[in-house]
Scaffold this motif. Structure first.
Motif, short mmCIF file in Angstrom:
data_model
loop_
_atom_site.label_atom_id
_atom_site.label_comp_id
_atom_site.label_asym_id
_atom_site.label_seq_id
_atom_site.Cartn_x
_atom_site.Cartn_y
_atom_site.Cartn_z
N TYR A 1 45.85 42.21 28.81
CA TYR A 1 44.56 42.80 29.15
C TYR A 1 43.61 42.74 27.95
CZ TYR A 1 41.26 46.32 30.87
OH TYR A 1 40.12 46.98 31.29
N HIS B 1 40.36 39.90 27.18
CA HIS B 1 39.09 40.63 27.15
C HIS B 1 38.66 41.16 28.51
CE1 HIS B 1 38.77 39.29 23.06
NE2 HIS B 1 38.96 38.05 23.45
N CYS B 2 39.60 41.68 29.24
CA CYS B 2 39.26 42.27 30.54
C CYS B 2 38.27 43.42 30.34
CB CYS B 2 40.51 42.79 31.23
SG CYS B 2 41.84 41.58 31.27
N VAL C 1 30.76 45.93 34.39
CA VAL C 1 30.49 44.88 35.37
C VAL C 1 31.43 45.01 36.56
CG1 VAL C 1 30.36 42.39 35.72
CG2 VAL C 1 29.76 43.36 33.50
N GLY C 2 32.71 45.18 36.28
CA GLY C 2 33.70 45.34 37.35
C GLY C 2 34.02 46.80 37.56
N VAL D 1 43.35 52.58 38.92
CA VAL D 1 43.26 51.52 39.94
C VAL D 1 44.45 51.55 40.90
CG1 VAL D 1 44.30 49.79 38.42
CG2 VAL D 1 42.87 49.05 40.31
N HIS E 1 45.07 38.55 43.91
CA HIS E 1 43.76 38.71 43.27
C HIS E 1 43.71 37.97 41.93
CE1 HIS E 1 40.71 41.25 40.99
NE2 HIS E 1 39.99 40.80 42.02
N PHE E 2 44.78 38.08 41.15
CA PHE E 2 44.77 37.40 39.85
C PHE E 2 44.81 35.89 40.02
CE2 PHE E 2 46.57 41.42 37.87
CZ PHE E 2 45.34 41.75 37.32
N PRO F 1 40.62 35.57 42.58
CA PRO F 1 39.93 36.81 42.97
C PRO F 1 39.19 36.68 44.30
CG PRO F 1 39.62 36.41 40.64
CD PRO F 1 40.33 35.21 41.18
N SER G 1 38.78 39.19 47.53
CA SER G 1 37.49 39.82 47.32
C SER G 1 36.40 38.76 47.45
CB SER G 1 37.43 40.38 45.91
OG SER G 1 37.43 41.74 45.87
N MET H 1 34.73 37.79 39.36
CA MET H 1 35.78 37.87 38.33
C MET H 1 36.42 36.49 38.15
SD MET H 1 38.93 40.47 37.98
CE MET H 1 40.56 39.85 37.63
N PRO H 2 36.52 36.04 36.88
CA PRO H 2 37.04 34.69 36.67
C PRO H 2 38.54 34.60 36.97
CG PRO H 2 36.57 35.77 34.56
CD PRO H 2 36.12 36.72 35.63
N PHE I 1 42.03 33.54 35.54
CA PHE I 1 42.54 33.41 34.17
C PHE I 1 43.74 32.47 34.15
CE2 PHE I 1 40.15 37.30 34.07
CZ PHE I 1 39.54 37.27 32.83
N LEU J 1 50.85 41.74 34.14
CA LEU J 1 49.51 42.31 34.28
C LEU J 1 49.46 43.23 35.51
CD1 LEU J 1 47.05 42.06 32.55
CD2 LEU J 1 46.33 40.07 33.83
C1 HEC Z 1 33.37 38.69 34.20
C2 HEC Z 1 33.80 40.06 34.45
C3 HEC Z 1 35.28 40.34 34.72
C4 HEC Z 1 36.34 40.07 33.91
C5 HEC Z 1 36.34 39.40 32.52
C6 HEC Z 1 37.49 40.63 34.56
N1 HEC Z 1 37.12 41.19 35.74
FE1 HEC Z 1 38.34 42.17 37.03
N2 HEC Z 1 36.81 42.39 38.33
C7 HEC Z 1 35.51 42.02 38.11
C8 HEC Z 1 34.72 42.30 39.29
C9 HEC Z 1 33.22 42.02 39.46
C10 HEC Z 1 35.59 42.88 40.25
C11 HEC Z 1 35.25 43.36 41.67
C12 HEC Z 1 35.46 42.23 42.65
C13 HEC Z 1 36.90 41.89 42.80
O1 HEC Z 1 37.66 42.72 43.29
O2 HEC Z 1 37.28 40.79 42.41
C14 HEC Z 1 36.89 42.95 39.59
C15 HEC Z 1 38.03 43.50 40.15
C16 HEC Z 1 39.23 43.69 39.51
C17 HEC Z 1 40.34 44.41 40.05
C18 HEC Z 1 40.38 45.11 41.38
C19 HEC Z 1 39.83 46.49 41.16
C20 HEC Z 1 39.60 47.27 42.42
O3 HEC Z 1 39.61 48.49 42.31
O4 HEC Z 1 39.32 46.65 43.45
C21 HEC Z 1 41.34 44.37 39.13
C22 HEC Z 1 42.72 45.00 39.23
C23 HEC Z 1 40.85 43.62 38.00
N3 HEC Z 1 39.56 43.21 38.27
C24 HEC Z 1 41.59 43.35 36.86
C25 HEC Z 1 41.12 42.53 35.84
C26 HEC Z 1 41.93 42.10 34.72
C27 HEC Z 1 43.39 42.50 34.48
C28 HEC Z 1 41.15 41.32 33.95
C29 HEC Z 1 41.56 40.57 32.69
C30 HEC Z 1 42.64 39.60 32.83
C31 HEC Z 1 39.84 41.27 34.56
N4 HEC Z 1 39.86 42.00 35.70
C32 HEC Z 1 38.76 40.58 34.02
C33 HEC Z 1 35.01 41.45 36.97
C34 HEC Z 1 35.77 41.03 35.89
#
Ligand code: HEC
Length: 453
Positions: free
Chosen positions: A368, A372-373, A386-387, A393, A406-407, A410, A414, A419-420, A422, A432
């Motif tokens: 994490y 840079h999450c 942003v997220g 969670v 999702h990983f 995404p 969704s 979200m990129p 990885f 993770l």
């Molecule tokens: C560029 C911004 C960005 C980055 C960097 C990012 N996320 Fe996200 N993430 C989002 C956004 C926007 C959403 C909401 C949309 C979705 O569910 O994909 C999200 C959703 C999520 C969710 C679901 C949360 C929910 O309550 O629905 C999880 C879990 C999550 N991210 C984990 C991670 C992790 C772990 C990392 C690092 C490996 C990460 N994210 C990196 C933008 C980001």
């Protein structure tokens, strides 16, 4: 004549400044200037810094439960150098406690509280208590989880005071529970009542100092030999220490961000607050005094301690100031310090001992950080917006399969997610996911590594 000299001359002819200047700078120090006398000035300087940074914070801070947290967050993240001012104020408070502690220790060791300086000592003890009051009332103001629950614990302790306890708690809280009234009362105490009291106390302390003069070394013979004026050497030493204190506080403010915890949630009884480090030894002591003994520790002991400190010059009346000739006072002092530092040590160890974390969760946590999450997500107040906030969670999404999908992609669960993807191995994704599943209410503290044991 230079402008400054002319201005001085102009003022001097009207305000008769010269005698004042002489009495301020020529104050004789028995035995000469010394680095051991700098802690009082350091405390005064740090107090001035608190006043200044406090005024800056008060410009943006809003003392209401709806807005307090947001206003502190605004100071921390939006205002230029807001984080720095808040950091200075936070670390400055800690630095004051250190400076006062050293000042008190020096006066105690030198027996400087003895006749004729009893009044100065007593005012000093009162100033120390007022400073504690600043720490206690200031802690609530950010209105985050730590603030709320630490204050809940603190005010509950006040309730154990016999007879007046109930009244005192209701007066402090402005009712039976912590709420809007508590916050405005603490704010009023912190920015109006305590400053007025403490500034008066400081003036009194200094006026008394000017009347009786500094005590000087405990060796009367040495004290009588040399007499050096306050200016220039002592002024120089004081100034060096003030600058040093400022640099340390500024460095801490830059290097160690003081995070805001989650917004206060009065319904979340699972949260275990951690008090400021200068209250930690006491917090640890309370853990050893369960049930019927608790009131004794929560108000009896502090009361006796403060009373003992206050009456010290009356209890210890021998004129002898040399430490070697005061075994009882020295013994009591050493015993007290040993006790406080032992309790502080135990408490810090249990607070920061890494709880044995599932290795998969620990690896997930490292991933994490590595990916840079936190640039987009926040966990317990740290990270971007942003997220979604991931602090809890797993409450919303307890399903491991969902996270794995999702990983992997995404947008598959969704649609439209920004979200990129990885570059993660299957093992990484599992770890993770396990970390995500550990983020749930009630378990939050343990997975944070900061929880109280
Ligand atoms: C560029 C911004 C960005 C980055 C960097 C990012 N996320 Fe996200 N993430 C989002 C956004 C926007 C959403 C909401 C949309 C979705 O569910 O994909 C999200 C959703 C999520 C969710 C679901 C949360 C929910 O309550 O629905 C999880 C879990 C999550 N991210 C984990 C991670 C992790 C772990 C990392 C690092 C490996 C990460 N994210 C990196 C933008 C980001």
């Amino acid at each position: 004549m230079r402008i400054s000299a002319r201005l001085y001359d102009w003022l001097d002819r009207r305000l008769n400044l010269q005698p004042l200047e002489r009495s301020l700078l020529d104050e004789p120090i028995p035995g000469g200037a010394s680095w051991t006398y700098v802690f009082g000035s350091a405390t005064l300087f740090l107090f001035g810094l608190q006043a200044l940074t406090g005024m800056c914070l008060a410009v943006y801070y809003v003392p209401s439960p709806d807005a307090a947290y947001d206003s502190v967050e605004y100071i921390q993240h939006e205002i230029s150098f807001g984080w720095f001012i808040r950091g200075l104020h936070h670390w400055g408070a800690s630095a004051i406690m250190v400076a006062i502690g050293l000042h008190l220790l020096q006066v105690y060791l030198y027996g400087a509280y003895k006749r004729p300086r009893e009044p100065m000592w007593m005012v000093g003890v009162a100033l120390f208590l007022l400073m504690m009051g600043f720490g206690f009332t200031g802690y609530l103001l950010p209105w985050d989880q730590n603030a709320y629950w630490a204050t809940a614990v603190g005010t509950n302790m006040v309730a154990t005071v016999p007879l007046a306890g109930d009244f005192l708690v209701r007066a402090l809280r402005g009712g039976t529970t912590l709420g809007a009234l508590t916050l405005s009362r603490f704010f009023a105490l912190h920015v109006l009542v305590l400053p007025t009291l403490i500034v008066s106390g400081i003036l009194l302390h200094l006026v008394i100092l000017r009347r009786v003069g500094p005590a000087g070394p405990w060796d009367e013979h040495r004290a009588g030999q040399t007499r050096e004026a306050f200016y220039p050497r002592q002024v120089f030493m004081d100034a060096v220490v003030m600058l040093g204190a400022f640099l340390v506080v500024a460095l801490l403010a830059v290097a160690v961000e003081f995070p805001l915890a989650d917004r206060a949630d009065p319904a979340d009884h699972t949260f275990t607050p951690v008090p400021e480090w200068y209250f930690l030894f006491f917090y640890q002591l309370l853990k050893y005094t369960p049930g019927p003994l608790e009131p004794l520790a929560s108000w009896g002991l502090p009361f006796l301690l403060v009373l003992g400190l206050f009456l010290l010059p009356i209890l210890d009346r021998t004129p002898e100031r040399r430490p070697a000739a005061r075994p009882l006072a020295m013994g009591a002092g050493v015993l007290f310090l040993a006790l406080v530092f032992t309790l502080l040590g135990i408490s810090l160890r249990s607070l920061y001992a890494q709880p044995r974390m599932d290795p998969s969760v620990a690896h997930g946590k490292a991933l994490y950080a590595r990916h840079h999450c936190a640039a987009c997500h926040r966990i317990h107040g740290e990270g971007g917006k942003v997220g979604p906030d991931l602090s809890y969670v797993a409450d919303e999404r307890p399903d491991a399969q969902w996270h794995l999908r999702h990983f992997r992609d995404p947008t598959s669960v969704s649609p439209g997610s920004i979200m990129p993807k990885f570059p993660l191995s299957d093992q990484d994704m599992t770890d993770l996911t396990n970390y995500m599943l550990s983020l749930k209410s009630g378990g939050a503290i343990a997975s944070d590594g900061k929880g109280a044991a």
